[in-house]
Design a protein around this motif. Structure first.
Motif, PDB file in Angstrom:
ATOM      1  N   LYS A   8       0.839  -1.194   0.000  1.00 27.76           N
ATOM      2  CA  LYS A   8       0.000   0.000   0.000  1.00 27.76           C
ATOM      3  C   LYS A   8       0.876   1.247   0.000  1.00 27.76           C
ATOM      4  CE  LYS A   8      -3.811  -2.274   2.278  1.00 27.76           C
ATOM      5  NZ  LYS A   8      -4.628  -2.419   3.470  1.00 27.76           N
ATOM      6  N   GLU A   9       2.081   1.107   0.544  1.00 27.21           N
ATOM      7  CA  GLU A   9       3.021   2.218   0.580  1.00 27.21           C
ATOM      8  C   GLU A   9       3.619   2.432  -0.810  1.00 27.21           C
ATOM      9  OE1 GLU A   9       3.543  -0.591   2.408  1.00 27.21           O
ATOM     10  OE2 GLU A   9       2.813   0.022   4.359  1.00 27.21           O
ATOM     11  N   THR A  10       3.770   3.688  -1.181  1.00 31.29           N
ATOM     12  CA  THR A  10       4.347   4.020  -2.482  1.00 31.29           C
ATOM     13  C   THR A  10       5.451   5.046  -2.306  1.00 31.29           C
ATOM     14  OG1 THR A  10       2.727   5.770  -2.887  1.00 31.29           O
ATOM     15  CG2 THR A  10       2.208   3.575  -3.754  1.00 31.29           C
ATOM     16  N   ILE A  11       6.250   5.153  -3.321  1.00 29.84           N
ATOM     17  CA  ILE A  11       7.269   6.193  -3.401  1.00 29.84           C
ATOM     18  C   ILE A  11       6.993   6.946  -4.704  1.00 29.84           C
ATOM     19  CG2 ILE A  11       8.925   4.659  -4.507  1.00 29.84           C
ATOM     20  CD1 ILE A  11      11.125   6.204  -3.016  1.00 29.84           C
ATOM     21  N   THR A  12       7.195   8.249  -4.687  1.00 31.40           N
ATOM     22  CA  THR A  12       6.966   9.046  -5.887  1.00 31.40           C
ATOM     23  C   THR A  12       8.294   9.285  -6.599  1.00 31.40           C
ATOM     24  OG1 THR A  12       5.067  10.114  -4.858  1.00 31.40           O
ATOM     25  CG2 THR A  12       6.003  11.197  -6.788  1.00 31.40           C
ATOM     26  N   THR A  13       8.335   8.915  -7.872  1.00 32.16           N
ATOM     27  CA  THR A  13       9.519   9.150  -8.700  1.00 32.16           C
ATOM     28  C   THR A  13       9.122  10.128  -9.798  1.00 32.16           C
ATOM     29  OG1 THR A  13       9.083   7.442 -10.368  1.00 32.16           O
ATOM     30  CG2 THR A  13      10.158   6.727  -8.328  1.00 32.16           C
ATOM     31  N   HIS A  14      10.078  10.538 -10.596  1.00 31.18           N
ATOM     32  CA  HIS A  14       9.734  11.443 -11.700  1.00 31.18           C
ATOM     33  C   HIS A  14       8.906  10.722 -12.770  1.00 31.18           C
ATOM     34  CE1 HIS A  14      13.464   9.639 -13.262  1.00 31.18           C
ATOM     35  NE2 HIS A  14      12.978   9.903 -14.460  1.00 31.18           N
ATOM     36  N   LYS A  15       8.795   9.396 -12.693  1.00 25.95           N
ATOM     37  CA  LYS A  15       7.968   8.614 -13.615  1.00 25.95           C
ATOM     38  C   LYS A  15       6.564   8.369 -13.065  1.00 25.95           C
ATOM     39  CE  LYS A  15      10.879   7.240 -16.904  1.00 25.95           C
ATOM     40  NZ  LYS A  15      10.628   7.329 -18.310  1.00 25.95           N
ATOM     41  N   GLY A  16       6.339   8.671 -11.794  1.00 27.00           N
ATOM     42  CA  GLY A  16       5.052   8.421 -11.166  1.00 27.00           C
ATOM     43  C   GLY A  16       5.231   7.660  -9.864  1.00 27.00           C
ATOM     44  N   LYS A  17       4.153   7.082  -9.374  1.00 30.12           N
ATOM     45  CA  LYS A  17       4.215   6.357  -8.107  1.00 30.12           C
ATOM     46  C   LYS A  17       4.628   4.911  -8.326  1.00 30.12           C
ATOM     47  CE  LYS A  17       1.118   9.206  -5.525  1.00 30.12           C
ATOM     48  NZ  LYS A  17       0.203   9.284  -4.435  1.00 30.12           N
ATOM     49  N   ALA A  18       5.474   4.423  -7.418  1.00 32.21           N
ATOM     50  CA  ALA A  18       5.927   3.033  -7.451  1.00 32.21           C
ATOM     51  C   ALA A  18       5.605   2.401  -6.100  1.00 32.21           C
ATOM     52  CB  ALA A  18       7.425   2.962  -7.716  1.00 32.21           C
ATOM     53  N   HIS A  19       5.090   1.197  -6.124  1.00 33.57           N
ATOM     54  CA  HIS A  19       4.855   0.474  -4.875  1.00 33.57           C
ATOM     55  C   HIS A  19       6.201   0.056  -4.305  1.00 33.57           C
ATOM     56  CE1 HIS A  19       0.515   0.313  -5.323  1.00 33.57           C
ATOM     57  NE2 HIS A  19       0.763   0.201  -6.618  1.00 33.57           N
ATOM     58  N   LEU A  20       6.302  -0.007  -2.969  1.00 32.66           N
ATOM     59  CA  LEU A  20       7.575  -0.370  -2.350  1.00 32.66           C
ATOM     60  C   LEU A  20       7.961  -1.804  -2.673  1.00 32.66           C
ATOM     61  CD1 LEU A  20       7.414   1.349   1.137  1.00 32.66           C
ATOM     62  CD2 LEU A  20       8.511   2.132  -0.961  1.00 32.66           C
ATOM     63  N   TRP A  21       6.974  -2.673  -2.816  1.00 32.33           N
ATOM     64  CA  TRP A  21       7.239  -4.063  -3.204  1.00 32.33           C
ATOM     65  C   TRP A  21       6.042  -4.618  -3.963  1.00 32.33           C
ATOM     66  CZ3 TRP A  21       3.481  -7.212  -1.374  1.00 32.33           C
ATOM     67  CH2 TRP A  21       2.840  -6.856  -0.191  1.00 32.33           C
ATOM     68  N   ILE A  22       6.317  -5.663  -4.747  1.00 33.23           N
ATOM     69  CA  ILE A  22       5.266  -6.391  -5.462  1.00 33.23           C
ATOM     70  C   ILE A  22       5.496  -7.881  -5.250  1.00 33.23           C
ATOM     71  CG2 ILE A  22       4.861  -4.625  -7.227  1.00 33.23           C
ATOM     72  CD1 ILE A  22       6.647  -6.344  -9.096  1.00 33.23           C
ATOM     73  N   LYS A  23       4.438  -8.658  -5.304  1.00 29.44           N
ATOM     74  CA  LYS A  23       4.531 -10.112  -5.130  1.00 29.44           C
ATOM     75  C   LYS A  23       3.905 -10.774  -6.345  1.00 29.44           C
ATOM     76  CE  LYS A  23       3.546 -13.594  -1.623  1.00 29.44           C
ATOM     77  NZ  LYS A  23       2.917 -13.779  -0.308  1.00 29.44           N
ATOM     78  N   ASP A  24       4.626 -11.758  -6.924  1.00 28.46           N
ATOM     79  CA  ASP A  24       4.110 -12.423  -8.120  1.00 28.46           C
ATOM     80  C   ASP A  24       3.363 -13.707  -7.767  1.00 28.46           C
ATOM     81  OD1 ASP A  24       5.992 -14.470  -7.782  1.00 28.46           O
ATOM     82  OD2 ASP A  24       7.167 -13.950  -9.546  1.00 28.46           O
ATOM     83  N   SER A  25       2.830 -14.354  -8.772  1.00 19.71           N
ATOM     84  CA  SER A  25       1.996 -15.543  -8.570  1.00 19.71           C
ATOM     85  C   SER A  25       2.787 -16.734  -8.024  1.00 19.71           C
ATOM     86  CB  SER A  25       1.309 -15.938  -9.881  1.00 19.71           C
ATOM     87  OG  SER A  25       2.283 -16.155 -10.883  1.00 19.71           O
ATOM     88  N   LYS A  26       4.108 -16.686  -8.095  1.00 21.78           N
ATOM     89  CA  LYS A  26       4.946 -17.750  -7.534  1.00 21.78           C
ATOM     90  C   LYS A  26       5.328 -17.471  -6.083  1.00 21.78           C
ATOM     91  CE  LYS A  26       6.973 -18.932 -11.975  1.00 21.78           C
ATOM     92  NZ  LYS A  26       8.199 -18.988 -12.772  1.00 21.78           N
ATOM     93  N   GLY A  27       4.889 -16.331  -5.556  1.00 26.62           N
ATOM     94  CA  GLY A  27       5.212 -15.952  -4.188  1.00 26.62           C
ATOM     95  C   GLY A  27       6.525 -15.203  -4.050  1.00 26.62           C
TER      96      GLY A  27
END
Length: 73
Positions: A8-27
């Motif tokens: 839910k936490e994001t960081i703002t870059t010059h490209k837009g908002k990025a989530h601090l982490w993501i999790k894929d379907s393999k965990g």
């Protein structure tokens, strides 16, 4: 790769908002690392390591073993 959850936490870059982490379907969990360098209007994939992934609009995430072993929401 299909993303099944993200922080839910994001960081703002010059490209837009990025989530601090993501999790894929393999965990596997990838943590935001940096904004990709653009060369001649495209992303230079030579800047990436084998344990990284690129998500639009140009954010690079790196595999994080520690977070992959934790239970994330």
């Amino acid at each position: 790769m299909s993303i099944v959850s993200k922080s839910k936490e994001t960081i703002t870059t010059h490209k837009g908002k990025a989530h601090l982490w993501i999790k894929d379907s393999k965990g596997l969990v990838f943590k935001f690392d940096r904004v990709a360098h653009v060369v001649n209007g495209g992303v230079d994939l030579d800047q990436m390591r084998p344990d990284e992934c690129l998500l639009a609009p140009g954010h690079i995430y790196r595999f994080n073993e520690e977070l992959s072993n934790d239970e994330l929401a």
